[in-house]
Design a protein around this motif. Structure first.
Motif, short mmCIF file in Angstrom:
data_model
loop_
_atom_site.label_atom_id
_atom_site.label_comp_id
_atom_site.label_asym_id
_atom_site.label_seq_id
_atom_site.Cartn_x
_atom_site.Cartn_y
_atom_site.Cartn_z
N ALA A 136 0.82 -1.21 0.00
CA ALA A 136 0.00 0.00 0.00
C ALA A 136 0.85 1.26 0.00
N GLY A 196 -7.74 -4.68 -6.69
CA GLY A 196 -7.86 -4.82 -5.26
C GLY A 196 -6.51 -4.71 -4.60
N VAL A 197 -6.47 -4.20 -3.37
CA VAL A 197 -5.22 -4.00 -2.64
C VAL A 197 -5.22 -4.86 -1.39
N LEU A 198 -4.16 -5.63 -1.21
CA LEU A 198 -4.00 -6.49 -0.04
C LEU A 198 -2.76 -6.03 0.70
N ASN A 199 -2.95 -5.64 1.96
CA ASN A 199 -1.83 -5.14 2.74
C ASN A 199 -1.95 -5.61 4.18
N PRO A 213 -4.36 -2.92 7.39
CA PRO A 213 -5.60 -2.60 6.67
C PRO A 213 -5.84 -1.10 6.49
N ALA A 238 -4.22 0.18 3.36
CA ALA A 238 -4.93 -0.30 2.18
C ALA A 238 -6.23 0.47 1.99
N GLU A 239 -6.92 0.74 3.08
CA GLU A 239 -8.18 1.49 3.00
C GLU A 239 -7.95 2.91 2.51
N ALA A 272 -7.23 2.69 -1.22
CA ALA A 272 -8.47 2.37 -1.94
C ALA A 272 -9.38 3.58 -2.06
N HIS A 284 -10.57 -1.26 -4.48
CA HIS A 284 -11.13 -1.86 -3.29
C HIS A 284 -10.07 -2.58 -2.46
N VAL A 285 -10.38 -2.75 -1.19
CA VAL A 285 -9.51 -3.50 -0.30
C VAL A 285 -9.84 -4.98 -0.46
#
Length: 265
Positions: free
Chosen positions: A130, A149-152, A155, A158-159, A162, A168-169
């Motif tokens: 992120a 989508g983002v994966l971290n 959170p 990532a939010e 996004a 999106h997360v």
């Protein structure tokens, strides 16, 4: 008069950008030079930017940890750099600094070169991380029509990404559906490659080593992989044109970079 540009970061000795740009400069016969600058801290980077404003420099590529600072110090900011929240390119003209980001172009060029069969429009893609690199990837892939989508691990970061970029997360459950997984972390991600679909493409934004553990795991499964060197060269092309006013010559800079890395392919 020699036109001077360069790359700024810390550490910087490992950068292949001078090798790539100098090869293009020599092939194009330009009266120019491209140097590595290693400011010790943000104050040193700001002093370098101010030197650029005096006309001593045509421009700078910017790498970690100064990309966010480059954006904040610029007098003009492109929409691409604004959406990324960072800049990897500063061009100086008439005492002003113009910020842009070519990282997204580099990512898309790398995918086109090493995964030509991949179509991302309308398909789920997963970005790991992120930070600034993840932001550039998310912006470029969203612009290409992907469902990004983002994966971290954290959170909240990532939010924030996004929300800023309109993506999106994602959670680990997104792995089996992803057509593309991009590692934008500076370390090897902790994901189960065995959960990926058999036609998934893996990309790593780092190039030291060229075959990262993430890409090696993908290759062992027979997946298509895209390396960070392709992205480095891809982002360097529009940077070179912005800095020197000509397109880079069609020479094999990848072979030069591979030799410098001690790699063969």
């Amino acid at each position: 008069m020699t036109v001077v540009a360069g790359v700024a970061g810390q550490p910087i000795a490992h950068s292949l950008s001078p090798l790539i740009h100098r090869a293009w400069i020599a092939s194009a016969g330009l009266a120019a030079d491209y140097r590595a600058f290693g400011p010790a801290d943000e104050a040193g980077f700001e002093a370098l930017v101010n030197e650029g404003r005096t006309g001593a420099l045509r421009g700078l590529n910017v790498t970690a940890p100064f990309k966010a600072a480059a954006l904040g110090m610029a007098d003009e900011v492109s929409e691409t750099a604004r959406s990324c929240g960072s800049a990897n390119l500063l061009v100086f003209e008439n005492g002003r600094a113009r910020a842009d980001s070519t990282d997204g172009e580099g990512l898309m060029a790398a995918l086109a070169e090493q995964a030509p069969g991949l179509a991302v429009a309308g398909r789920p893609v997963l970005i790991l991380g992120a930070g600034g690199a993840a932001r550039a990837a998310a912006a470029a892939l969203k612009a290409a029509g992907a469902e990004a989508g983002v994966l971290n691990r954290t959170p909240a970061r990532a939010e924030a990404l996004a929300a800023d970029l309109g993506v999106h997360v994602a959670g680990p459950a997104a792995l089996p559906e992803a057509a593309l997984v991009v590692n934008a972390l500076s370390v090897a991600p902790e994901i189960e490659v065995g959960r990926l679909r058999p036609d998934a493409v893996l990309m790593d934004m780092t190039y030291r080593p060229l075959l990262t553990p993430f890409l090696a795991a993908g290759r062992a499964r027979g997946l298509t992989t895209v390396d960070g060197l392709a992205m480095l060269i891809g982002q360097a092309r529009p940077s070179f044109e912005a800095l020197f006013g000509v397109e880079p010559p069609e020479i094999d800079v990848r072979a030069l970079a591979l030799a410098a890395l001690g790699e063969t392919s």
